[in-house]
Motif scaffolding. Structure first.
Motif, short mmCIF file in Angstrom:
data_model
loop_
_atom_site.label_atom_id
_atom_site.label_comp_id
_atom_site.label_asym_id
_atom_site.label_seq_id
_atom_site.Cartn_x
_atom_site.Cartn_y
_atom_site.Cartn_z
N PRO A 55 0.86 -1.31 -0.17
CA PRO A 55 0.10 0.15 -0.07
C PRO A 55 0.84 1.44 0.05
CG PRO A 55 0.03 -1.06 2.14
CD PRO A 55 0.91 -1.90 1.28
N LEU A 56 2.27 1.00 0.43
CA LEU A 56 2.99 2.30 0.55
C LEU A 56 3.97 2.35 -1.00
CD1 LEU A 56 4.40 1.59 3.90
CD2 LEU A 56 3.07 3.45 3.31
N TYR A 57 4.24 3.57 -1.26
CA TYR A 57 5.27 3.82 -2.24
C TYR A 57 6.06 5.04 -2.10
CZ TYR A 57 1.22 7.05 -2.87
OH TYR A 57 0.31 8.26 -2.53
N LEU A 58 6.83 5.43 -2.81
CA LEU A 58 7.87 6.49 -2.66
C LEU A 58 6.99 7.81 -2.68
CD1 LEU A 58 10.88 7.27 -2.54
CD2 LEU A 58 11.03 7.60 -5.13
N ASP A 59 7.66 8.83 -2.02
CA ASP A 59 6.65 10.19 -1.71
C ASP A 59 5.28 9.95 -1.12
OD1 ASP A 59 8.88 11.55 -2.40
OD2 ASP A 59 8.54 11.44 -4.50
N ALA A 60 4.89 8.80 -0.80
CA ALA A 60 3.54 8.61 0.09
C ALA A 60 3.66 9.48 1.08
CB ALA A 60 3.23 7.10 0.35
N THR A 61 2.32 10.01 1.54
CA THR A 61 2.14 10.67 2.68
C THR A 61 0.93 10.06 3.60
OG1 THR A 61 0.98 12.37 1.70
CG2 THR A 61 3.06 13.00 1.92
N GLY A 62 0.96 10.35 4.72
CA GLY A 62 -0.35 9.57 5.65
C GLY A 62 0.01 9.76 7.01
N ALA A 68 1.40 12.55 11.25
CA ALA A 68 1.71 12.39 9.93
C ALA A 68 3.30 11.89 9.58
CB ALA A 68 1.65 13.86 9.28
N PHE A 69 3.29 11.34 8.48
CA PHE A 69 4.58 10.73 7.81
C PHE A 69 4.62 10.99 6.36
CE2 PHE A 69 1.91 7.08 6.88
CZ PHE A 69 2.75 6.51 5.65
N ARG A 70 6.04 10.70 5.94
CA ARG A 70 6.28 10.86 4.42
C ARG A 70 7.27 9.92 4.19
NH1 ARG A 70 5.91 14.07 0.21
NH2 ARG A 70 5.11 15.85 1.45
#
Length: 203
Positions: A55-62, A68-70
């Motif tokens: 579900p994650l990918y490079l430059d993803a935020t959430g 919050a994270f990047r």
């Protein structure tokens, strides 16, 4: 604002997103460079990513819980049991961390400045001293970095092999990595997938 450099292999712009980054992979040519805080030094290596659904990918935020994270980068390791992914992330108010993804299970670990025993002689089931913790050893082994992208906070390159010890102390997960550069200790907690919320992609 990110500190923009240029890939020493192809010349493409490479914005450094975190001052603690040590390894940078070019999004355009895949060239891998070491970063010393001032300049990029090409290693002569390039990477191809193993395709692992996530579900994650490079430059993803959430967010993880309320923070919050990047995603800054990721490294993919191959071991006897298959593959696992280590996502290098920046968490608001908590600094840098590694979000470990292995067969749909997640853990958030951070680097700790504590002592750890040598790899040799340690066996699963042993209790070892890591800093001031008594750690029950669950697994030992070797793994090879088979892919990377983005920016990483440790000096580990594609093709390199690490040895590792994984264990626990109470509810704390401990991971010790042994590389050519030395011994690094990480500790943290398991994270429920439901606690990881990923923002919609924007274009």
């Amino acid at each position: 604002m990110p500190d923009t450099h240029h890939c020493p292999t192809c010349g493409a712009p490479l914005p450094i997103r975190n001052r603690f980054v040590k390894v940078v992979t070019c999004d355009f040519c895949g060239g891998v460079s070491l970063y010393d805080g001032a300049r990029l030094d090409p290693t002569g290596r390039s990477v191809d990513l193993v395709k692992i659904p996530s579900p994650l990918y490079l430059d993803a935020t959430g967010s993880i819980g309320s923070r919050a994270f990047r995603v800054l980068g990721r490294a993919i390791y191959e071991y006897d049991g298959g593959f696992w992914t280590e996502w290098f992330i920046e968490i608001d108010g908590a600094g840098r961390a590694w979000l470990i993804e292995d067969e749909g299970q997640f853990s958030a670990l951070q680097l700790r400045d504590v002592s750890a025993p040598l790899f040799e002689g340690v066996r699963p089931g042993d209790t070892i001293k890591v800093g001031d913790l008594d750690v029950q050893v669950d697994e030992i082994g070797e793994a090879t970095v088979v892919g990377a992208e983005g920016q990483l906070g440790v000096e580990i390159l594609p093709g390199e092999t690490i040895r590792y010890i994984d264990g626990s102390a109470g509810g704390t997960e401990i991971s010790i990595e042994y590389t050519e550069a030395g011994i690094e200790v990480f500790s943290g907690k398991p994270i429920q997938r439901s606690a990881i919320v990923i923002d919609d992609e924007t274009y």
